[in-house]
Design an enzyme around this catalytic site. Structure first.
Site, PDB file in Angstrom:
ATOM      1  N   HIS A 387       0.849  -1.200   0.000  1.00  0.00           N
ATOM      2  CA  HIS A 387       0.000   0.000   0.000  1.00  0.00           C
ATOM      3  C   HIS A 387       0.885   1.251   0.000  1.00  0.00           C
ATOM      4  O   HIS A 387       1.920   1.297   0.667  1.00  0.00           O
ATOM      5  CB  HIS A 387      -0.898  -0.012   1.258  1.00  0.00           C
ATOM      6  CG  HIS A 387      -1.864   1.129   1.313  1.00  0.00           C
ATOM      7  ND1 HIS A 387      -2.850   1.324   0.385  1.00  0.00           N
ATOM      8  CD2 HIS A 387      -1.991   2.133   2.232  1.00  0.00           C
ATOM      9  CE1 HIS A 387      -3.561   2.388   0.707  1.00  0.00           C
ATOM     10  NE2 HIS A 387      -3.055   2.912   1.836  1.00  0.00           N
ATOM     11  N   ASP A 404      -3.609   9.110   3.471  1.00  0.00           N
ATOM     12  CA  ASP A 404      -3.803   7.694   3.142  1.00  0.00           C
ATOM     13  C   ASP A 404      -5.129   7.573   2.426  1.00  0.00           C
ATOM     14  O   ASP A 404      -6.173   8.009   2.925  1.00  0.00           O
ATOM     15  CB  ASP A 404      -3.800   6.850   4.417  1.00  0.00           C
ATOM     16  CG  ASP A 404      -3.806   5.357   4.112  1.00  0.00           C
ATOM     17  OD1 ASP A 404      -3.973   4.983   2.933  1.00  0.00           O
ATOM     18  OD2 ASP A 404      -3.654   4.573   5.066  1.00  0.00           O
ATOM     19  N   CYS A 455      -4.189   2.860  -4.990  1.00  0.00           N
ATOM     20  CA  CYS A 455      -3.529   3.620  -3.928  1.00  0.00           C
ATOM     21  C   CYS A 455      -2.337   4.416  -4.436  1.00  0.00           C
ATOM     22  O   CYS A 455      -2.121   5.580  -4.060  1.00  0.00           O
ATOM     23  CB  CYS A 455      -3.097   2.687  -2.802  1.00  0.00           C
ATOM     24  SG  CYS A 455      -1.974   1.384  -3.338  1.00  0.00           S
TER      25      CYS A 455
END
Length: 495
Positions: A387, A404, A455
């Site tokens: 990630h 995030d 991501c």
């Protein structure tokens, strides 16, 4: 008696002159005064430039009778009365007077005055006709221009040569006579008074009397149809003028056309075809781009991570960050002054615990050309095995931020970066700053990913928009951003 009466009637009828076409005036009483005066040399018709006035009907009648009496030859006449004997109804031309007398204008009442003087009759001297004689019919009127010339020649003698008179004196002496109206008998006098006007020597002819103009103007004001027509004409004129000023007024009254923000400019068909060929070609080892400053080589296999549902790799992310730095250097006034660490920096910094010496030489001024303390923002990519996240050292606002795309928060990353920044400033510039007291926060209201593969793309767009000093206004546009990033990498130029 009857025969004698018939003979007298016949005798009288034989010597009667032919009756003229117009009725003769009543015979005036006998007068010893001469009827006419000779023209002075200045106004002699044979020498004067202006045409002589037309003779009256009485003068024409008398002249014809005199010519008939002188043209008859001597001899026996068929009538019992000689032809040379005068008749009571016949008029002769008067004999020439023994001395010259000044001539005056025709016997018409003329209201003529200067601009500053009262009205006065034109003829100030004795009249041609006797006071006891009845008024003769008005003579045939001259043309208005000839009559004005005649009046000006009598009232104002010819001035000297223009060279001998100054301009001011010439203007003062050459003020012409203004003829307001000419009174004549009946309707002709009124029409002449209404239609003709002389102003400063120039003739202004009124084709329509003044009272008619006033009447028509008053009628137009009261006519509903004319009012409606005038309103329509005025409305059309204002509409035409309005159209001419429309280009100036329209931007003020109408909303401006929304321009597409630069990060969302669509790709052209040619770019779409280039990206499609680069991502779906057969040779996976083909070199598509080589960035010499960073020594990064992009093959088709590496670039294919920008296809949909693929995770981004280090080479694509690091090259794109280098391109963002080059974009800033091309247009420093348009973008914030930033520093972009690559994907290996944070791993190196925490490789065996916190180790500042491991990354101390990454940010020398000789290598970068600037110090980190001079930047507005410093971007640090954070890779957590599967990630991608982003940490930002916001020097401009004195805070540490964590972004995030899954909405999580990692305070440990922010504390490590705060410690690093204190050591970096102290090592490079010798300054002591209290960066540990800066605010550490997770950015709220972030655009979040809705799948398991975007991501890395969200992280790059966080960096892109913050470097533009823009809010994070994008959403689920990752398909478009993947193609745009591929195009910019192939062109080695970030837009």
């Amino acid at each position: 008696m009857g025969a004698l009466t018939d003979s007298r009637k016949r005798l009288t009828a034989d010597h009667r002159l032919p009756i003229p076409s117009f009725p003769p005036p009543s015979p005036p009483p006998p007068s010893k005064r001469p009827k006419l005066a000779p023209f002075p040399s200045s106004l002699d018709p044979s020498t004067s430039a202006s045409p002589p006035p037309n003779p009256t009907p009485q003068i024409i009648h008398a002249a014809a009778a005199a010519a008939a009496s002188t043209s008859n030859t001597p001899g026996p006449s068929s009538s019992s009365t000689p032809a040379s004997s005068p008749l009571p109804n016949r008029r002769r031309l008067p004999p020439p007077p023994p001395f010259k007398r000044p001539i005056h204008g025709p016997q018409r009442v003329l209201r003529a005055f200067r601009f500053d003087g009262p009205a006065r009759p034109h003829s100030a001297g004795p009249s041609w006709s006797s006071p006891s004689s009845p008024p003769a019919p008005p003579p045939r009127s001259l043309g208005l221009e000839q009559y004005v010339e005649l009046v000006n020649s009598i009232s104002h003698p010819a001035p000297p040569t223009p060279n001998a008179i100054p301009d001011a004196a010439r203007e003062k002496e050459a003020v012409p006579l203004e003829v307001v109206a000419i009174e004549e008998d009946g309707d002709e006098r009124k029409q002449q008074d209404d239609e003709e006007e002389v102003v400063r020597g120039s003739v202004v002819v009124r084709r329509v009397p003044l009272y008619k103009e006033l009447y028509e103007a008053s009628s137009r004001k009261r006519d509903a149809k004319l009012k409606t027509l005038e309103f329509e004409v005025r409305l059309a004129e204002e509409g035409r003028l309005g159209l001419e000023r429309l280009a100036e007024v329209l931007p003020q009254i109408s909303p401006k056309k929304e321009e597409v923000p630069e990060p969302f400019v669509p790709l052209t068909d040619e770019d779409e075809e280039i990206v499609r060929e680069a991502l779906h070609g057969r040779n996976s080892r083909e070199r598509l781009a080589v960035h010499e400053p960073s020594n990064i080589v992009i093959t088709r296999e590496i670039l294919q991570c920008l296809n949909n549902q693929e995770w981004l790799n280090d080479e694509v992310i690091n090259l794109y960050l280098d391109l963002l730095k080059e974009r800033e250097l091309r247009q420093p006034s348009k973008f914030l002054r930033c520093h972009f660490f690559n994907t290996f920096f944070y791993k190196k910094l925490i490789s065996g615990g916190y180790d500042y010496k491991a990354v101390r030489r990454w940010t020398t001024k000789r290598k970068l050309g600037y110090s980190l303390i001079e930047c507005d923002k410093i971007f640090v990519p954070i890779h957590k095995e599967v990630h991608w996240c982003l940490a930002v050292i916001n020097i401009k606002d004195k805070k540490f931020q964590y972004l995030d795309s899954l909405g999580s928060m990692d305070m440990k990353v922010l504390r490590i970066l705060a410690r690093y920044f204190v050591d970096e400033v102290k090592d490079k510039s010798g300054q002591q700053i209290d960066a540990l007291s800066w605010k550490q926060e997770g950015v709220k209201n972030l655009p979040l990913q809705e799948n398991g593969w975007d991501c890395g793309m969200f992280m790059l767009k966080y960096i892109d928009f913050y470097s533009r000093n823009m809010d994070l206004i994008f959403g689920q546009h990752m398909r478009y951003f993947r193609k745009r990033t591929a195009k910019e990498i192939l062109n080695l130029r970030a837009e």
